[in-house]
Scaffold this motif. Structure first.
Motif, PDB file in Angstrom:
ATOM      1  N   GLU A 325      87.505   3.925  72.961  1.00 33.31           N
ATOM      2  CA  GLU A 325      86.335   3.387  72.381  1.00 33.31           C
ATOM      3  C   GLU A 325      86.293   3.763  70.772  1.00 33.31           C
ATOM      4  O   GLU A 325      85.602   3.171  70.054  1.00 33.31           O
ATOM      5  N   GLY A 410      92.029  -4.555  82.142  1.00 36.50           N
ATOM      6  CA  GLY A 410      91.301  -3.181  81.472  1.00 36.50           C
ATOM      7  C   GLY A 410      90.664  -3.591  79.969  1.00 36.50           C
ATOM      8  O   GLY A 410      89.821  -3.156  79.593  1.00 36.50           O
ATOM      9  N   SER A 412      89.264  -6.099  79.370  1.00 31.77           N
ATOM     10  CA  SER A 412      87.768  -6.623  79.338  1.00 31.77           C
ATOM     11  C   SER A 412      86.716  -5.764  79.180  1.00 31.77           C
ATOM     12  O   SER A 412      85.487  -6.129  79.202  1.00 31.77           O
ATOM     13  N   LYS A 413      86.915  -4.317  79.220  1.00 29.05           N
ATOM     14  CA  LYS A 413      85.756  -3.324  78.924  1.00 29.05           C
ATOM     15  C   LYS A 413      85.449  -3.281  77.550  1.00 29.05           C
ATOM     16  O   LYS A 413      84.443  -2.816  77.229  1.00 29.05           O
ATOM     17  N   SER A 414      86.316  -3.826  76.876  1.00 28.20           N
ATOM     18  CA  SER A 414      86.187  -3.873  75.373  1.00 28.20           C
ATOM     19  C   SER A 414      85.436  -4.911  74.887  1.00 28.20           C
ATOM     20  O   SER A 414      86.015  -5.985  74.768  1.00 28.20           O
TER      21      SER A 414
END
Length: 516
Positions: A325, A410, A412-414
Motif C-alpha cells: 500500500e 492479487g 486487483s486489490k490496488s
C-alpha cells in the motif's frame, strides 16, 4: 459439487451447492524446490497427499451425506512432467512449468528442428516450460532415466493414477504439452518424433468432461466419500478460471495477475498465431482458450519492495499497514508515463509474447530527474505494458472485437493498478467477485459434463463484480505514445539479452565451483 485445484504452491478444495454458494473449503501448501536458478521441482507425493487432505477436510467440515456429493471435478496447473517406471513409481520429481533446464533443447527445437510447425499444430509455444522440451531434454541428456521410463505424465495424471490405476490425460492438459494435435485430438506424430518417444510412453487422451467412478475403496473410505462417487477429470487451471470469472463469451477477455500473470479469451475452434506469440488450449471440444502467460506479475513489485524500498517497508511496519500500500501510494504521486522512464519487467525471463527464457529486466530512460517513486511507478506500468503487448497479439487472432476485460488476482486489490490497466488497454476493466475461480470453473465444467447445464452462461447469475474502471483519455494518450517504444526496445535487444544471460550463467557456475 466439489472443485479441486492442484496449483503450483498449494491445492485447494471448495464444496459448492449446485446454486453456487460455498459450503466448505480447505487449502494445503507445499514446497517448490529451486536449488539453482534453472531448477523448479516438487515432490509428487506431497501434492497427492495435499489432494487427499483437502478433500478429506472439506467433506468432514461440511458434514454432508455421502450420497449428496454429485461429483468431484479437477483443475490443475499446466506443463508439469513426472517420469514413471515399470512399477508405476515416480523416478523424477514433478518438474514444474517454471523449470528452465530444457532451455537449450527448446532453442534447438525452435531454431533448428522447425519447431514453429509443431507449434502451429499443437498450440503450445516452444519454450522450456512445455513437456515437449522437457522430454526431449531427458531423452537426450539423461538416457538412464529415459530408459527406465514407462510413462511421462503430469501431476494430475499422477493423482488420477493413485485413485484409479489408469494413466489418463484430459484434452486441456494434453493441449498444454506441445505434443497434442489440436485438430485430431490425438498425440502429434511430428512432436513425438522430435521428443524421441512413441505414443505409448504418454497417457491416454480423454475429453475434459470424462467421468470416472469406483476409485480404490480404501481411498474412498479415507476421504469420507462413497466408492461410486463420480470424478470428473476436468481441465487446466488457466482455461477453467475463464469460466470462473465469467469470461466465457466470445469477446470477453480475462486477465489475471498474481505472482505471474496471464491473459485469455475463449473461441469456438482451435487457432494458432502465425507469429507464435500465443497459446491455444482446449476447454471442451467446442470451447478453446487462446492467450499468453507472463512470468512477471506481482513478483516484480515484491522485488521492488525487497530490494529498493527498505525504508518504506519499515514505515509500513510502524504504521501497521501493508508495505505494498505504501509503494502504490508512492507511485500514485507520479504522473502516468513516469516521466519517460520505462521498465522491462523480465526479471524471470519471459514467456508471452517473447517466449525467451534469456530476456532480462531493465530500466530505460533514467535521468538525474528520476526518483525512487518514478522507478516504482515505472515497474507497475511495465508489468501492464507487457500484458498489453500480449493483448495486441490476441486481438490479431480473435475474430470478434473485445467486449469486456475481467481482471482478477492479487493486483486487483490496488486501485492504482486497476486504473493503470484501464488506461494502458484503453478499455473498461471489471473486477469480478472471484471465489477460487479455477475450483468454480471445475464445478461448472462438471455440471456441463453431467448434462445439468447446457452452456456456461449460468455463471453470470453466480458472479457479481466489485470494481469497474473506465480509461482516462489523458492517460491513454500518454501510454499510447510510450507503448511502441516499450515494445521496440524489447525486440531490439535480443542479441544482448543472450549475451548477458550467457555471462550470468558463466558467473553462476564459477561461484558454485568456488563454493564447492
Amino acid at each position: 459439487m466439489l472443485g479441486v485445484d492442484i496449483g503450483t504452491t498449494s491445492t485447494k478444495a471448495v464444496l459448492y451447492r449446485e446454486t453456487g454458494e460455498i459450503i466448505a473449503q480447505s487449502n494445503q501448501g507445499y514446497d517448490l524446490h529451486t536449488p539453482d536458478v534453472r531448477t523448479a521441482e516438487q515432490n509428487p507425493d506431497d501434492i497427492y497427499q495435499a489432494v487427499l487432505h483437502v478433500i478429506r477436510e472439506t467433506v468432514k467440515e461440511s458434514e454432508i451425506d455421502k450420497k449428496d456429493l454429485s461429483f468431484i471435478s479437477f483443475s490443475s496447473a499446466m506443463h508439469s512432467l513426472i517420469a514413471m517406471d515399470e512399477d508405476n513409481k515416480a523416478i523424477t520429481p514433478c518438474i514444474t512449468w517454471a523449470d528452465n533446464r530444457s532451455s537449450h533443447w527448446a532453442t534447438k527445437i525452435k531454431n533448428e528442428w522447425n519447431g514453429h510447425d509443431v507449434y502451429l499444430r499443437t498450440g503450445t509455444p516452444i519454450h522450456p516450460m512445455s513437456p515437449l522440451s522437457k522430454i526431449t531434454w531427458l531423452e537426450q541428456e539423461q538416457p538412464e532415466t529415459a530408459e527406465k521410463t514407462k510413462k511421462y505424465i503430469g501431476i494430475k495424471e499422477y493423482v488420477f493414477y493413485q485413485f484409479f490405476g489408469d494413466y489418463v490425460m484430459d484434452y486441456s492438459l494434453g493441449s498444454a504439452t506441445g505434443m497434442m494435435n489440436l485438430e485430431e485430438l490425438a498425440w502429434d506424430k511430428g512432436a513425438l518424433e522430435m521428443a524421441g518417444i512413441s505414443a505409448d510412453k504418454l497417457p491416454r487422451l480423454v475429453p475434459t468432461t470424462e467421468s470416472f467412478t469406483n476409485c480404490h475403496s480404501e481411498i474412498a473410505e479415507d476421504l469420507g466419500i462413497a466408492p461410486d462417487t463420480k470424478f470428473i477429470i476436468g481441465a487446466s487451471d488457466g482455461v477453467l478460471s475463464n469460466i470462473g470469472v465469467n469470461a466465457i463469451k466470445e469477446g470477453d477477455v480475462a486477465i489475471t495477475i498474481g505472482t505471474s500473470g496471464a491473459i485469455r479469451t475463449v473461441i469456438p475452434k482451435p487457432r494458432t498465431d502465425q507469429k507464435g506469440r500465443i497459446f491455444c488450449y482446449a476447454l471442451t471440444e467446442d470451447h478453446w482458450v487462446i492467450g499468453g502467460p507472463v512470468n512477471n506479475g506481482g513478483m516484480v513489485l515484491r522485488w521492488i519492495r525487497d530490494e529498493l524500498a527498505a525504508s518504506e517497508v519499515e514505515t509500513a511496519k510502524r504504521l501497521n499497514i501493508d508495505a505494498y500500500e505504501v509503494l502504490t501510494a508512492i507511485a500514485k504521486q507520479v504522473e502516468p508515463g513516469s516521466n519517460g522512464l520505462l521498465f522491462h519487467p523480465f526479471l524471470a525471463g519471459e514467456r508471452a509474447p517473447l517466449w525467451n527464457a534469456n530476456v532480462r529486466g531493465s530500466f530505460i530512460g533514467l535521468t538525474l530527474n528520476h526518483k525512487k517513486e518514478h522507478m516504482v511507478r515505472a515497474a507497475l506500468e511495465g508489468v501492464i505494458f507487457n500484458l498489453y503487448s500480449v493483448f495486441l497479439a490476441l486481438v490479431e487472432v480473435m475474430d470478434v472485437p473485445v467486449k469486456s476485460i475481467k481482471a482478477t488476482g492479487g493486483f486487483s486489490k490496488s486501485e492504482l493498478w486497476r486504473q493503470m490497466m484501464a488506461d494502458i488497454f484503453d478499455q473498461n476493466v471489471i473486477v469480478p467477485k472471484s471465489y477460487e475461480s479455477s475450483c468454480l470453473g471445475a464445478c461448472l465444467l462438471g455440471l456441463y459434463a453431467e448434462g445439468k447445464i447446457d452452456s456456461f452462461d449460468v455463471v453470470e447469475e453466480l458472479i457479481g463484480f466489485t470494481h469497474e474502471h473506465e480509461p482516462n483519455p489523458d492517460h491513454v494518450s500518454t501510454y499510447q505514445e510510450l507503448m511502441p517504444i516499450f515494445i521496440n526496445i524489447s525486440r531490439s535487444l535480443e542479441q544482448e539479452y543472450e549475451q548477458i544471460a550467457a555471462y550470468q550463467e558463466k558467473k553462476s557456475l564459477e561461484n558454485k565451483q568456488n563454493e564447492e
